[in-house]
Design a protein around this motif. Sequence first.
Motif, PDB file in Angstrom:
ATOM      1  N   LEU A  44       1.119  -0.935  -0.243  1.00 49.03           N
ATOM      2  CA  LEU A  44      -0.148   0.152   0.208  1.00 49.03           C
ATOM      3  C   LEU A  44       0.863   1.114  -0.400  1.00 49.03           C
ATOM      4  O   LEU A  44       1.766   1.141   0.385  1.00 49.03           O
ATOM      5  CB  LEU A  44      -0.811   0.067   1.358  1.00 49.03           C
ATOM      6  CG  LEU A  44      -2.393  -0.503   1.179  1.00 49.03           C
ATOM      7  CD1 LEU A  44      -2.362  -2.069   0.774  1.00 49.03           C
ATOM      8  CD2 LEU A  44      -3.017  -0.697   2.719  1.00 49.03           C
ATOM      9  N   ASP A  45       0.688   2.353  -0.978  1.00 49.85           N
ATOM     10  CA  ASP A  45       1.255   3.601  -0.911  1.00 49.85           C
ATOM     11  C   ASP A  45       2.973   3.442  -0.447  1.00 49.85           C
ATOM     12  O   ASP A  45       3.487   4.269  -0.109  1.00 49.85           O
ATOM     13  CB  ASP A  45       0.373   4.684  -0.295  1.00 49.85           C
ATOM     14  CG  ASP A  45       0.601   5.963   0.125  1.00 49.85           C
ATOM     15  OD1 ASP A  45       1.319   6.450  -1.039  1.00 49.85           O
ATOM     16  OD2 ASP A  45      -0.129   6.715   0.300  1.00 49.85           O
ATOM     17  N   THR A 210      -0.402   8.039   5.645  1.00 45.91           N
ATOM     18  CA  THR A 210      -1.880   7.323   5.858  1.00 45.91           C
ATOM     19  C   THR A 210      -2.695   8.933   5.597  1.00 45.91           C
ATOM     20  O   THR A 210      -3.913   8.741   5.174  1.00 45.91           O
ATOM     21  CB  THR A 210      -2.102   6.422   6.923  1.00 45.91           C
ATOM     22  OG1 THR A 210      -1.659   5.025   6.715  1.00 45.91           O
ATOM     23  CG2 THR A 210      -3.718   5.963   6.562  1.00 45.91           C
ATOM     24  N   ALA A 213      -3.321  10.426   2.474  1.00 40.92           N
ATOM     25  CA  ALA A 213      -4.625   9.375   1.791  1.00 40.92           C
ATOM     26  C   ALA A 213      -5.423   9.859   2.223  1.00 40.92           C
ATOM     27  O   ALA A 213      -6.323  10.366   0.784  1.00 40.92           O
ATOM     28  CB  ALA A 213      -4.409   7.621   1.201  1.00 40.92           C
ATOM     29  N   TYR A 277     -10.458   3.933   2.813  1.00 40.74           N
ATOM     30  CA  TYR A 277      -9.183   3.934   2.658  1.00 40.74           C
ATOM     31  C   TYR A 277      -8.831   2.548   2.024  1.00 40.74           C
ATOM     32  O   TYR A 277      -8.120   2.651   1.143  1.00 40.74           O
ATOM     33  CB  TYR A 277      -8.611   4.737   3.816  1.00 40.74           C
ATOM     34  CG  TYR A 277      -7.290   4.074   4.111  1.00 40.74           C
ATOM     35  CD1 TYR A 277      -6.132   5.213   3.504  1.00 40.74           C
ATOM     36  CD2 TYR A 277      -6.393   3.172   4.715  1.00 40.74           C
ATOM     37  CE1 TYR A 277      -5.147   5.265   3.072  1.00 40.74           C
ATOM     38  CE2 TYR A 277      -5.568   2.360   4.527  1.00 40.74           C
ATOM     39  CZ  TYR A 277      -4.352   3.955   3.566  1.00 40.74           C
ATOM     40  OH  TYR A 277      -3.285   3.060   3.604  1.00 40.74           O
ATOM     41  N   SER A 281      -7.591   2.100  -0.896  1.00 39.25           N
ATOM     42  CA  SER A 281      -5.888   1.780  -1.429  1.00 39.25           C
ATOM     43  C   SER A 281      -5.645   0.359  -2.070  1.00 39.25           C
ATOM     44  O   SER A 281      -4.743   0.501  -2.717  1.00 39.25           O
ATOM     45  CB  SER A 281      -5.079   1.716   0.032  1.00 39.25           C
ATOM     46  OG  SER A 281      -5.203   3.461   0.771  1.00 39.25           O
ATOM     47  N   ALA A 285      -2.593  -0.587  -4.811  1.00 37.78           N
ATOM     48  CA  ALA A 285      -1.944  -1.347  -4.562  1.00 37.78           C
ATOM     49  C   ALA A 285      -0.617  -2.437  -5.340  1.00 37.78           C
ATOM     50  O   ALA A 285      -1.738  -2.293  -6.215  1.00 37.78           O
ATOM     51  CB  ALA A 285      -2.618  -2.563  -3.314  1.00 37.78           C
TER      52      ALA A 285
END
Length: 286
Positions: A44-45, A210, A213, A277, A281, A285
């Motif tokens: 993630l991210d 986070t 985002a 979220y 996300s 990913a």
Amino acid sequence: MSRIVYVNGQYLPESEATISIFDRGFLMADGVYEVTSVLDGKLLDFAGHSVRLARSLKELDIATPCSDEELLAIHRELVTRNEVVDGMIYLQVTRGNPGDRDFAFPGADVKPTLVMFTQSKPGMADSPQAKTGIKVISIEDIRWGRRDIKTVQLLYPSMGKMMAKKAGADDAWMVEDGHVTEGTSNNAYIVKNGRIITRQLSHDILHGITRAAVLRFAAEAQMEVEERPFTIDEAKAADEAFFTSASAFVMPVVEIDEAAIGTGKPGPVATRLREIYLEESRKTAI
């Protein structure tokens, strides 16, 4: 089954992984770190964490240990070798091993140390705490002034976690000059009359990946966001509260210093933001 970890170019069983006793990360807390979440075997991210890592290294004048492409390859290899479905990858870069203890930084010929390992957390997206909410206490923020750099200086946050545990709570929110800075390992928020309030970015708080985002998703969902400091009294009088982090995503806070926040249960804003979220996300990913 022993985890496979990464240490300076080698994949090793964790029982065989070592670094020098003279490494400055061990002696001086001279290093930075990142934690990237894994859901469904995907990162993630990752890009956001890579950018922040580069910034932290630059702020401390620590050399970059490898390229972003190499870093991504290592992350993916660790996920594969350890069969991680849901969990985290912890990365730490230190200034390295100069050969002996010295307060002065070593020369450019000393290579940084890069250590990475996985933590498997099955079902982390379905955390029971996200349904019940957590309790926090307030403590004085006595950390150094550059909290925007994600350093390995985590002793006081660890002490804060233990203070919370001793008080029968789950975490602590730190307070400086009368206002909340952040949690021990997360960014803090309150909600009042539908408006999300969180401290603005500065040297006072970590620039959460986070956080960025979630605020972006909130804006896209036409939720009102106000970036400013808030007090503990404001938090107690809020309709909701929550925190964000790479490992907990969006976590409702239902009590602070033994005072119930709102209804004492997770509120609709935090609950919806967590849903958004996780949904968004997972789409991006890698």
